[in-house]
Design a protein around this motif. Structure first.
Motif, mmCIF file in Angstrom:
data_model
loop_
_atom_site.group_PDB
_atom_site.id
_atom_site.type_symbol
_atom_site.label_atom_id
_atom_site.label_comp_id
_atom_site.label_asym_id
_atom_site.label_seq_id
_atom_site.Cartn_x
_atom_site.Cartn_y
_atom_site.Cartn_z
ATOM 1 N N VAL A 6 0.854 -1.185 0.000
ATOM 2 C CA VAL A 6 0.000 0.000 0.000
ATOM 3 C C VAL A 6 0.891 1.237 0.000
ATOM 4 O O VAL A 6 1.764 1.372 0.860
ATOM 5 N N HIS A 7 0.679 2.134 -0.974
ATOM 6 C CA HIS A 7 1.456 3.385 -1.035
ATOM 7 C C HIS A 7 0.633 4.596 -0.622
ATOM 8 O O HIS A 7 1.187 5.659 -0.349
ATOM 9 N N GLU A 8 -0.685 4.444 -0.594
ATOM 10 C CA GLU A 8 -1.552 5.541 -0.165
ATOM 11 C C GLU A 8 -2.779 4.958 0.528
ATOM 12 O O GLU A 8 -3.284 3.894 0.157
ATOM 13 N N LEU A 9 -3.246 5.633 1.568
ATOM 14 C CA LEU A 9 -4.426 5.185 2.300
ATOM 15 C C LEU A 9 -5.670 5.469 1.472
ATOM 16 O O LEU A 9 -5.760 6.495 0.798
ATOM 17 N N SER A 10 -6.618 4.538 1.536
ATOM 18 C CA SER A 10 -7.817 4.694 0.714
ATOM 19 C C SER A 10 -8.948 3.843 1.282
ATOM 20 O O SER A 10 -8.716 2.779 1.860
ATOM 21 N N GLU A 11 -10.170 4.330 1.099
ATOM 22 C CA GLU A 11 -11.344 3.520 1.452
ATOM 23 C C GLU A 11 -11.388 2.256 0.606
ATOM 24 O O GLU A 11 -11.878 1.218 1.049
ATOM 25 N N ASP A 12 -10.879 2.345 -0.617
ATOM 26 C CA ASP A 12 -10.902 1.213 -1.550
ATOM 27 C C ASP A 12 -9.636 0.375 -1.352
ATOM 28 O O ASP A 12 -8.531 0.824 -1.661
ATOM 29 N N ILE A 13 -9.800 -0.848 -0.869
ATOM 30 C CA ILE A 13 -8.650 -1.709 -0.595
ATOM 31 C C ILE A 13 -7.951 -2.161 -1.872
ATOM 32 O O ILE A 13 -6.870 -2.761 -1.811
ATOM 33 N N ALA A 14 -8.526 -1.843 -3.035
ATOM 34 C CA ALA A 14 -7.888 -2.197 -4.307
ATOM 35 C C ALA A 14 -6.628 -1.376 -4.563
ATOM 36 O O ALA A 14 -5.933 -1.608 -5.562
ATOM 37 N N VAL A 15 -6.288 -0.433 -3.668
ATOM 38 C CA VAL A 15 -5.009 0.273 -3.809
ATOM 39 C C VAL A 15 -3.833 -0.668 -3.538
ATOM 40 O O VAL A 15 -2.686 -0.338 -3.830
ATOM 41 N N LEU A 16 -4.119 -1.833 -2.997
ATOM 42 C CA LEU A 16 -3.083 -2.848 -2.753
ATOM 43 C C LEU A 16 -2.548 -3.331 -4.098
ATOM 44 O O LEU A 16 -3.308 -3.710 -4.987
ATOM 45 N N ARG A 17 -1.215 -3.326 -4.264
ATOM 46 C CA ARG A 17 -0.603 -3.691 -5.535
ATOM 47 C C ARG A 17 0.560 -4.655 -5.331
ATOM 48 O O ARG A 17 1.317 -4.541 -4.368
ATOM 49 N N MET A 18 0.708 -5.579 -6.270
ATOM 50 C CA MET A 18 1.834 -6.508 -6.239
ATOM 51 C C MET A 18 3.090 -5.800 -6.725
ATOM 52 O O MET A 18 3.072 -5.091 -7.734
ATOM 53 N N GLU A 19 4.193 -6.000 -5.985
ATOM 54 C CA GLU A 19 5.466 -5.387 -6.355
ATOM 55 C C GLU A 19 6.597 -6.369 -6.111
ATOM 56 O O GLU A 19 6.473 -7.297 -5.309
ATOM 57 N N ASP A 20 7.708 -6.142 -6.796
ATOM 58 C CA ASP A 20 8.955 -6.836 -6.482
ATOM 59 C C ASP A 20 9.714 -5.969 -5.493
ATOM 60 O O ASP A 20 9.977 -4.787 -5.769
ATOM 61 N N VAL A 21 10.054 -6.546 -4.352
ATOM 62 C CA VAL A 21 10.700 -5.800 -3.270
ATOM 63 C C VAL A 21 11.995 -6.496 -2.887
ATOM 64 O O VAL A 21 12.049 -7.730 -2.769
ATOM 65 N N GLU A 22 13.030 -5.708 -2.678
ATOM 66 C CA GLU A 22 14.297 -6.266 -2.214
ATOM 67 C C GLU A 22 14.345 -6.161 -0.695
ATOM 68 O O GLU A 22 14.361 -5.060 -0.139
ATOM 69 N N LEU A 23 14.370 -7.287 -0.048
ATOM 70 C CA LEU A 23 14.370 -7.322 1.413
ATOM 71 C C LEU A 23 15.809 -7.308 1.920
ATOM 72 O O LEU A 23 16.637 -8.103 1.475
ATOM 73 N N PRO A 24 16.151 -6.417 2.851
ATOM 74 C CA PRO A 24 17.519 -6.401 3.379
ATOM 75 C C PRO A 24 17.774 -7.637 4.239
ATOM 76 O O PRO A 24 16.831 -8.324 4.645
ATOM 77 N N PRO A 25 19.035 -7.946 4.554
ATOM 78 C CA PRO A 25 19.318 -9.070 5.444
ATOM 79 C C PRO A 25 18.688 -8.826 6.815
ATOM 80 O O PRO A 25 18.481 -7.666 7.211
ATOM 81 N N PRO A 26 18.371 -9.876 7.537
ATOM 82 C CA PRO A 26 17.807 -9.687 8.875
ATOM 83 C C PRO A 26 18.788 -8.959 9.787
ATOM 84 O O PRO A 26 19.994 -9.235 9.769
ATOM 85 N N GLY A 27 18.283 -8.032 10.572
ATOM 86 C CA GLY A 27 19.123 -7.272 11.486
ATOM 87 C C GLY A 27 19.406 -8.054 12.758
ATOM 88 O O GLY A 27 18.972 -9.199 12.918
ATOM 89 N N PRO A 28 20.132 -7.462 13.693
ATOM 90 C CA PRO A 28 20.409 -8.121 14.970
ATOM 91 C C PRO A 28 19.121 -8.525 15.673
ATOM 92 O O PRO A 28 18.183 -7.728 15.788
ATOM 93 N N GLY A 29 19.051 -9.770 16.093
ATOM 94 C CA GLY A 29 17.867 -10.264 16.782
ATOM 95 C C GLY A 29 16.702 -10.598 15.882
ATOM 96 O O GLY A 29 15.622 -10.939 16.358
ATOM 97 N N GLU A 30 16.905 -10.510 14.558
ATOM 98 C CA GLU A 30 15.830 -10.786 13.605
ATOM 99 C C GLU A 30 16.068 -12.093 12.850
ATOM 100 O O GLU A 30 17.199 -12.559 12.745
ATOM 101 N N VAL A 31 14.976 -12.630 12.300
ATOM 102 C CA VAL A 31 15.073 -13.762 11.385
ATOM 103 C C VAL A 31 14.339 -13.398 10.102
ATOM 104 O O VAL A 31 13.412 -12.584 10.119
ATOM 105 N N ARG A 32 14.812 -13.971 8.997
ATOM 106 C CA ARG A 32 14.056 -13.843 7.751
ATOM 107 C C ARG A 32 13.136 -15.044 7.663
ATOM 108 O O ARG A 32 13.577 -16.198 7.712
ATOM 109 N N LEU A 33 11.862 -14.752 7.552
ATOM 110 C CA LEU A 33 10.855 -15.808 7.509
ATOM 111 C C LEU A 33 10.332 -15.954 6.090
ATOM 112 O O LEU A 33 9.872 -14.973 5.487
ATOM 113 N N ARG A 34 10.449 -17.153 5.533
ATOM 114 C CA ARG A 34 9.843 -17.452 4.234
ATOM 115 C C ARG A 34 8.405 -17.865 4.501
ATOM 116 O O ARG A 34 8.130 -18.971 4.969
#
Length: 324
Positions: A6-34
């Motif tokens: 979601v890039h903007e708030l809206s009454e219409d939930i169709a603002v949700l869009r599929m994107e390719d996102v680059e996830l950074p490595p997990p930080g201290p105390g974090e895990v990457r969950l598939r």
């Protein structure tokens, strides 16, 4: 990785869009969950609309709870390792193939639950447990009235009420949906279309319900005030009807009942030890097979909007899950 964002708030939930996102490595105390599954909750919709009390920074992926496999661990992680099957409390981020999450927010999937059921039980059953045990103090032999019983948190309350030894009256506006609630253990089911006050009184010998679990609000709350027992506890879970009701304070005075707010997550944040004990309690029930989330529909990630529409249009029974 793919994520619905979601890039903007809206009454219409169709603002949700599929994107390719680059996830950074997990930080201290974090895990990457598939992630393998993420359940849909009504607050996911409210966050997109900007109406929820928690307002994540834009852009964000909705999704409060998910289940999957640990893919990578960050510095300082000691409890988890790659390959572990876990359920995670996310607040946001679940509508994605992967997410970085604090190790402390993850715990092993109880028993032999599959990923979809593991993603479906935490929020709903924790809400029911905190409401009925910690806030409502429901006792064996009392009568519990559950509104919105066909939703995720409602159906969880029906099951939890039966586990606690209560007589459960469940309500909904759909006879078809109530058939499922009856199969899941409710002692009595009531269609609220033409009101429920007199029927509740009849079923309780004129006494009224000891505990009322209300995620609906609006007119349902107003009528609940008229069929609650002396020393009753009216539990405020939410306002899916869209109207936040009010009560004249002479009613709790005359009828001797309490109006109690329930925020399961906040309960744990303000009292971490109690929160930990509550989570352990529902995990134990899940591991013992005493709670079993009902999943009415499963959608692929790219159809997340359709999944949310099921909740928004009141078509769901129990939980709706996205599977990756």
């Amino acid at each position: 990785m793919r994520a619905m964002r979601v890039h903007e708030l809206s009454e219409d939930i169709a603002v949700l869009r599929m994107e390719d996102v680059e996830l950074p490595p997990p930080g201290p105390g974090e895990v990457r969950l598939r992630l393998k599954a993420c359940s849909i909750n009504f607050p996911d919709i409210l966050m997109i609309q900007g109406k929820y009390q928690f307002k994540p920074e834009l852009p964000f992926s909705p999704g409060m709870e998910g289940a999957g496999i640990v893919a990578e661990v960050g510095y300082g992680v000691t409890r988890l390792k790659p390959g572990d099957r876990v359920v995670a409390g996310l607040r946001v981020g679940g509508f994605a193939e992967e997410v970085n999450v604090p190790e402390l927010a993850c715990r092993p999937i109880p028993g032999n639950m599959d990923f979809a059921k593991a993603a479906a039980y935490p929020a709903a059953y924790l809400t029911a447990y905190v409401a009925l045990v910690c806030r409502g103090h429901l006792q064996k032999g009392e009568t519990l009235l559950v509104h919105g019983s066909t939703g995720g948190v409602g159906l969880a309350a029906v099951e939890m009420g039966k586990l606690l030894g209560a007589t459960v009256i469940a309500t909904s506006a759909s006879d078809e949906k109530l058939k499922i609630v009856k199969e899941r253990g409710a002692d009595h089911v009531l269609n609220v279309t033409e009101g429920f006050r007199e029927k509740v009184k009849e079923l309780t010998g004129g006494r009224g319900a000891d505990v009322i679990y209300d995620p609906v609000g609006g007119d349902v709350f107003d009528e609940s005030v008229r069929c609650i027992a002396w020393n009753g506890r009216l539990l405020i879970i939410g306002f899916t009807s869209g109207r936040i009701p009010s009560v004249s304070v002479n009613m709790p005075l005359i009828k001797g009942f309490s109006v109690i707010g329930v925020r399961a997550g906040e309960y744990g944040r303000r009292d971490p030890e109690a929160g930990k004990a509550n989570i352990e309690a529902i995990d134990r029930l899940a591991a013992e097979g005493k709670i079993d989330p009902y999943i009415c529909a499963r959608f692929p990630l790219e159809r997340a909007v359709d999944a949310m529409r099921m909740l928004q249009e009141r078509k769901a029974v129990g939980k709706v899950v996205i599977e990756m």
